[in-house]
Structures are given as structure tokens and as C-alpha cells.
Enzyme design. Structure first.
Site, PDB file in Angstrom:
ATOM      1  N   GLU A   1     -31.120  57.463 -26.647  1.00 33.93           N
ATOM      2  CA  GLU A   1     -30.531  56.669 -25.579  1.00 33.93           C
ATOM      3  C   GLU A   1     -31.170  57.168 -24.294  1.00 33.93           C
ATOM      4  O   GLU A   1     -30.979  58.310 -23.896  1.00 33.93           O
ATOM      5  CB  GLU A   1     -29.013  56.855 -25.524  1.00 33.93           C
TER       6      GLU A   1
ATOM      7  N   CYS B   1     -25.619  56.301 -17.493  1.00 35.20           N
ATOM      8  CA  CYS B   1     -26.691  55.559 -18.161  1.00 35.20           C
ATOM      9  C   CYS B   1     -26.397  54.068 -18.194  1.00 35.20           C
ATOM     10  O   CYS B   1     -27.302  53.258 -18.387  1.00 35.20           O
ATOM     11  CB  CYS B   1     -26.897  56.097 -19.570  1.00 35.20           C
TER      12      CYS B   1
END
Length: 676
Positions: A258, A297
Site C-alpha cells: 500500500e 494514505c
């Protein structure tokens, strides 16, 4: 000030910082508060300890036992939240930020504990999908199963969520039956270390299930095998270096990433100023820019609005951002704290300079802003900064440069296809949101942008009171994205657990598949029980135990009585000529639900006993119509048993209805709760 020594937990022992340790500064004061790292860690010993001690102990447990373990850990962590809150302020996070990180992490672990109990078996093998019939007569079958990998999971986590980032990876890993070695980002590893200490001190985890590296991994990745997994959260550059490790490539080591994500939020063409959607859009963007000082994020980096609404968005958003109180995160009045470090602050400023080449800053001056209760020069503080890009089609850097802080860029679109094109210019993101009250807009974006985004979040006046927000990954849903976002998926309920398991296709007879999956497969051996199965307790029932009933003849009187009693006078049951014109029926036929009722009457034991309740049926199919004069009989087989609590378990029965010619009339699975 006492400098905290942040230890690693390796092979069952806490090891203090040593050679190669680095200092960690408070994000608020800039003063050194901790030291972490030790180049002398025996990384091969840690891997061996996980594989040879932790792995076997976890695999010995069933999925349900591991789920109970996760629940116990969640409860225990919940009792120690305050200690983690207190320590987290030095990361620059506010109290509301702590709740996202710490409470969110604990909540995620709770969800996986629940899903493990509800959606996975109380056994050691997870059945993935239905049985595949590979032969004409059903004596040779196929089934996909998942079993735990026999290696170790290496979790490399980012600095922004020192607790949630660990627990959202750890929960599915432990549920799968795989031990983990956790390596948090050094800047905030002191919070992770405390969380790990709390879990280990609880005594809930078996030895070897969890280890911690505070500092660098050394050459640990060079020692991995095809049974190991690396799960990484961080920058795309770092992910590329790790992914390119020759050992990882040679051994096909699973690598879940990720990474960078230029997430977008689209204001629907219907969401004009004055609508609930417009106000919601501005509120969501402001929240995503300032929560965790924009160090998420999933934060919104690109704000995509109709060209006619760009100025209104800038004005409304600037007004909300102006209310942001920047300061010491311990102060209750502070709404945005500091970035995690001065190094991170400098990185954001460098990225801001790049974005500034293609966009104009319309709010926020990093050279002139107020900070409450702290020194702006010593701490890692920045104001929220809003940019406007007048020509997003010609721009490049706003679509590939992520300033990992309170920074976002507004851009206009001509029509919805243009908005989708701009969103997709990010070349893959974790999430894109669309604020619209028009279902057609939502569908068009889903069709046009779905391939570029791991999650699409739609919100409007109907859902906004209960929605969780653009930037909130939920354990029930996959978290990850294609392309620039890393190409991985985390969480997603049981989907996330499967990352740490091997899917294997097994082929064989019904008896073989029943033994492997601990679930009776039609065609396998049937057991004649010593008494009616409804008189037998959960622990006494055997998989495959079968009851055959006496037959019952269905009469026209039965059909007509059922029709009038229930009100179901559908023509196929009541009109001979009309039924004969129907290609599915030979004439008037019995109701399917009449057959189910008769079936229950044939197999039920009416007296009080261990069967407590019928909780439903699954997979009901009607294969052949039944006419007046036909007879029917039932076969009832114990298919699967699942413990639910300390008093009772669920018994899943395979039920078939056949006629006088032994032809299959109906089939389904009956669910009952049976006392132990």
C-alpha cells in the site's frame, strides 16, 4: 529529559537499542525523546522462532480459537488505551487523531474476531467456493481449500498510524494462523512498542506469534522463503526497492503493498452551492486535509469540481480551513497538530514547491501562521495549504506528486467524463469519492473510474449521517489500490485473511473431500445414528449422520387447502388448463412451500429436546414438480457443525426431497441451533 529506550522483541526476549540506534525527536518540541535500533539483532533466529515455535502453535488452533484470541486481545488493549493516547501526543497527533489510530485499530481487530467466528469454520481448513462435479456420476469431485502458510509475515508499517497500521495487518495474519514480525516506522515506533508490550504482557498470544523490530530489518528480507509474506505500507520508491529484492523475486514471496496515492474527490454536477451535497463535499475535504495533519494514505489530494463551481469551492473551503486551530496536540482547543517530524515537514515543503509549479496557492502560507502552545520553528508544524490548478489537462506533477501533509489542489472539469479522466490521471489510488445525489452520476463514475481505484466512496444527503467518511478504510472492505497505490489489497474481511493462506485445488471422491473439509459432501458415507438425530445433542451428532423418512402422498385436497389457507392461488396450483400451457408444469402442481412444510412434518421430532431453534435455510432449489398422487420422502444428513457459544452450536443439515421414482424434487440446507 530521560530518553526512552525503544526495544525490539526477538525470539522471546526484549532487546534494548544498540549499535546503529538513531534518535527520535518529538514532533511538537523538536527535542530528542527516544532512541531505537540495533544492528546486532539475530534476524535468522527471529525467523526460525516464528516458523518453528509461533507457526505450529497458531496452526494447532482452529479459526474460531484464533478469533477468540483476537477478541481477547481487543478487550485487553481497550483497557490500556489511555497509556497509548498519552504517548501518541509526541507524534503530533491530537486526541481525535488518537481515536482514529488506537480505537480504530482495536475496532478493526474486533471485526476480524467476529468475522472469524461468523464466516470461518471451527476447524483448520477454509473451504473456498462450492464443490465442482468433475465426473458424470459424482464419484470424482473438486474443491478449493485454503490452509495457513507455514512461514512468517513481515509487516513493514508507516509512521502515520503506529497502532492501526499494525493491528489491521496483524488481525488477519493471526486469524489465518501465521506468526508476524512487525517493523514500525522509526519516527513513531515508541507507540507501537507500547502496544506490542501490552499484547505480549497479556499472555493471550502463544510464544512466537508476535515479534517486533524497532529500527532496521537488517538482511531479514534476504532470508525469506516461498512460505513467507511481506506486507508493506509506505512510499512507492521504498516499495519498489523492497519488491525488487532478488530473494523475493526468486522465491515468489508474496508482497502486499500500500503506497503513494493521489486520491481524488469529485463534486457531482448536481451538487451546486446551497445543496446538502455541496456543504458535505467542503466538509469532507476540509476534514481529510487536517486530520492527522493530512498524513493519511487516504487523504484527498485532488479536489475535482465543475468549472462553474471552482471559485465557490475555493471560497467555502478556505473559510472552513481558516477555522483550523494549529497547536500543541495536547490542548483541547487544537484541531490540527504537527507532522510526525521536521524531516517530514521539509519533505512536504519540497513537494509543495513542485506542486506550485503548476498550481497557485490560494490558502495557507507556510511562512506565516500561528501555532498555539508550541514553538512553530522547533516543532513540525505547517498550515493547511490549498492550491488551484487552472489547467489540469496540461499539468503532470499535480497528478503524480503527493505532499504527505495538509495539502490539496482544486481543479475544474468540463463534464463528467472529463472528471473521470482527471481522477484516473493519478494512475491508481486507494480511494476516490463522489458527492452526488444523482444515481446516474454514481454509476457513470463507477464504470469509468472503478478500474483505477481500490475503493469508490459515494455520499449524499441520504447517507451522510451514518457514513464513515472518505478517508476511513473499514475492515469489512478491501483497502488497497491498483497502479501507483501498490496493486495490493488489505482487510476486506475474510479476503484479507486469504493473503496469508495457500489456495489449493483438491480432487477426489466425496469421502476424501468430506474428510479434508470436515463437511459432508453428497455421495460420501452416510451414518445410521442410534436414535432420531433431533434427540441427540450437538457433541453426539456425527458428520454424515442420516435420517430417511417414511413417504407421504400429496393429494389434490392438500394442494387446494394450502392454496386457500395461505392465499397463494397461483394458477399453476389451481387452473389445470393454464398450468398445462406453462412449459415448466405438466398440469396442476403442489406448491414448493407445501413440500417444505410436509418435509418438516416428516423429519421433525416434536418433543422437547436438544434442538433449540430453526434459524433458516440456504440454497433452496426445486428441481421437479410434484403432482397430486405423487409421494415424497426426505433424507436429512448432518453436513456441518459449528460451535457458537458455551451453550449451543449450529448444525447445518443437507436435506433432499425425492419422489416415488427416487427423482430429486427439492434440495436445501437447514440450519438449527442444538444444545451441547
Amino acid at each position: 529529559m530521560t530518553i526512552q529506550q525503544i526495544s525490539s522483541f526477538a525470539s522471546g526476549e526484549w532487546i534494548a537499542p544498540g549499535e546503529g540506534a538513531r534518535n527520535i525527536a518529538s514532533a511538537v518540541t523538536g527535542e530528542v525523546i527516544a532512541s531505537a535500533g540495533n544492528n546486532a539483532l539475530d534476524v535468522q533466529g527471529m525467523l526460525d522462532y516464528a516458523r518453528n515455535v509461533g507457526g505450529p502453535a497458531l496452526r494447532k488452533m482452529t479459526f474460531h480459537e484464533r478469533a477468540k484470541m483476537l477478541k481477547a486481545l481487543s478487550i485487553h488493549l481497550g483497557k490500556h488505551k489511555q497509556a497509548m493516547y498519552d504517548l501518541s501526543f509526541d507524534t503530533g497527533a491530537t486526541q481525535s487523531d488518537h481515536m482514529i489510530d488506537i480505537d480504530g485499530g482495536i475496532g478493526t481487530m474486533f471485526v476480524f474476531a467476529s468475522k472469524g467466528r461468523r464466516e470461518m469454520p471451527d476447524g483448520h481448513v477454509y473451504l473456498d467456493g462450492d464443490i465442482e462435479q468433475l465426473s458424470r456420476n459424482g464419484t470424482f469431485l473438486g474443491q478449493h481449500i485454503c490452509t495457513p502458510l507455514q512461514g512468517v509475515a513481515i509487516h513493514i508499517n508507516a509512521f502515520n498510524f503506529p497502532v492501526w497500521g499494525m493491528l489491521e495487518k496483524l488481525a488477519p495474519t493471526l486469524l489465518a494462523g501465521v506468526p508476524a514480525i512487525v517493523k514500525p516506522a522509526t519516527n513513531s515506533c515508541y507507540v507501537t512498542e507500547l502496544c506490542v508490550r501490552i499484547m505480549l504482557d497479556s499472555g493471550i498470544l502463544p510464544a512466537g506469534a508476535l515479534q517486533l523490530v524497532s529500527g532496521g530489518l537488517g538482511d531479514m528480507l534476504d532470508r525469506l522463503t516461498m512460505q513467507d509474506v511481506v506486507s508493506f505500507t509506505g512510499s512507492a520508491d521504498t516499495a519498489l526497492k523492497l519488491r525488487a529484492n532478488p530473494v523475493i523475486l526468486e522465491n515468489s514471496v508474496r508482497f502486499v503493498a500500500e503506497q503513494d496515492s493521489l486520491n481524488a474527490s469529485i463534486l457531482g454536477p448536481d451538487a451546486e452551492p446551497g445543496t446538502p451535497e455541496f456543504d458535505l463535499f467542503v466538509k469532507e475535504v476540509q476534514r481529510e486535509m487536517t486530520t492527522k495533519a493530512g498524513q493519511k494514505c487516504t487523504a484527498i489530494r485532488r479536489i475535482i469540481a465543475p468549472e462553474a463551481q471552482v471559485q465557490a469551492v475555493i471560497e467555502a473551503l478556505s473559510a472552513r480551513l481558516a477555522k483550523t486551530v494549529i497547536g500543541d496536540p495536547k490542548l483541547e482547543t487544537t484541531s490540527m497538530g504537527a507532522l510526525v517530524s521536521n524531516g517530514q515537514k521539509q519533505d512536504v515543503l519540497e513537494k509543495v514547491a513542485i506542486i506550485g509549479q503548476e498550481a497557485e496557492r490560494v490558502f495557507g502560507n507556510p511562512e506565516d501562521f500561528a501555532v498555539d502552545g508550541a514553538d512553530a520553528d522547533k516543532g513540525a508544524f505547517l498550515p493547511p495549504m490549498l492550491f488551484h490548478c487552472a489547467n489540469p489537462d496540461a499539468a503532470q506533477r499535480i497528478h503524480d506528486t503527493e505532499a504527505f501533509g495538509p495539502v490539496s489542489t482544486v481543479m475544474g472539469y468540463r463534464d463528467l467524463d472529463h472528471a473521470i479522466e482527471l481522477a484516473n490521471k493519478g494512475q491508481g489510488s486507494l480511494v476516490a469519492s463522489v458527492i452526488t445525489h444523482d444515481p446516474a452520476v454514481a454509476r457513470q463514475v463507477a464504470m469509468g473510474a472503478g478500474a483505477y481505484h481500490g475503493r469508490l466512496y459515494f455520499n449524499n444527503r441520504d447517507s451522510m449521517k451514518e457514513s464513515t467518511g472518505h478517508g476511513s478504510p473499514l475492515p469489512h472492505m478491501v483497502h488497497g489500490g491498483p497502479g501507483r497505490a501498490g496493486g495490493g489489497e488489505e482487510m476486506g474481511g475474510v479476503r484479507g485473511v486469504k493473503h496469508y493462506m495457500q489456495r489449493t485445488a483438491i480432487q477426489g471422491s466425496p469421502e476424501i473431500l468430506s474428510a479434508i473439509g470436515e463437511k459432508w459432501v453428497p455421495g460420501a458415507v452416510e451414518i445410521d445414528g442410534p436414535a432420531h438425530p433431533f434427540t441427540r445433542r450437538y457433541n453426539d451428532l456425527q458428520i454424515g449422520e442420516t435420517l430417511y423418512t417414511e413417504p407421504r402422498t400429496v393429494t389434490m385436497e392438500d394442494i387446494e387447502h394450502f392454496a386457500h389457507f395461505t392465499g397463494d392461488t397461483f394458477y399453476a396450483h389451481m387452473d389445470q388448463a393454464a398450468a398445462e400451457r406453462n412449459p415448466f408444469f405438466p398440469g396442476r402442481v403442489a406448491h414448493g412451500y407445501l413440500l417444505l412444510s410436509f418435509a418438516a412434518g416428516l423429519f421433525v421430532e416434536p418433543n422437547e429436546g436438544p434442538v433449540l431453534a430453526n434459524t433458516g435455510l440456504d440454497g433452496l432449489r426445486f428441481m421437479k414438480p410434484v403432482e397430486a398422487g405423487d409421494t415424497m420422502k426426505v433424507r436429512l444428513t448432518v453436513k456441518k457443525k459449528t460451535k457458537r457459544n458455551d451453550e449451543y452450536g449450529e448444525v447445518r443439515w443437507h436435506v433432499t426431497l425425492t419422489n416415488q421414482d427416487d427423482e430429486l424434487v427439492a434440495e436445501y440446507e437447514l440450519l438449527t441451533m442444538v444444545a451441547y
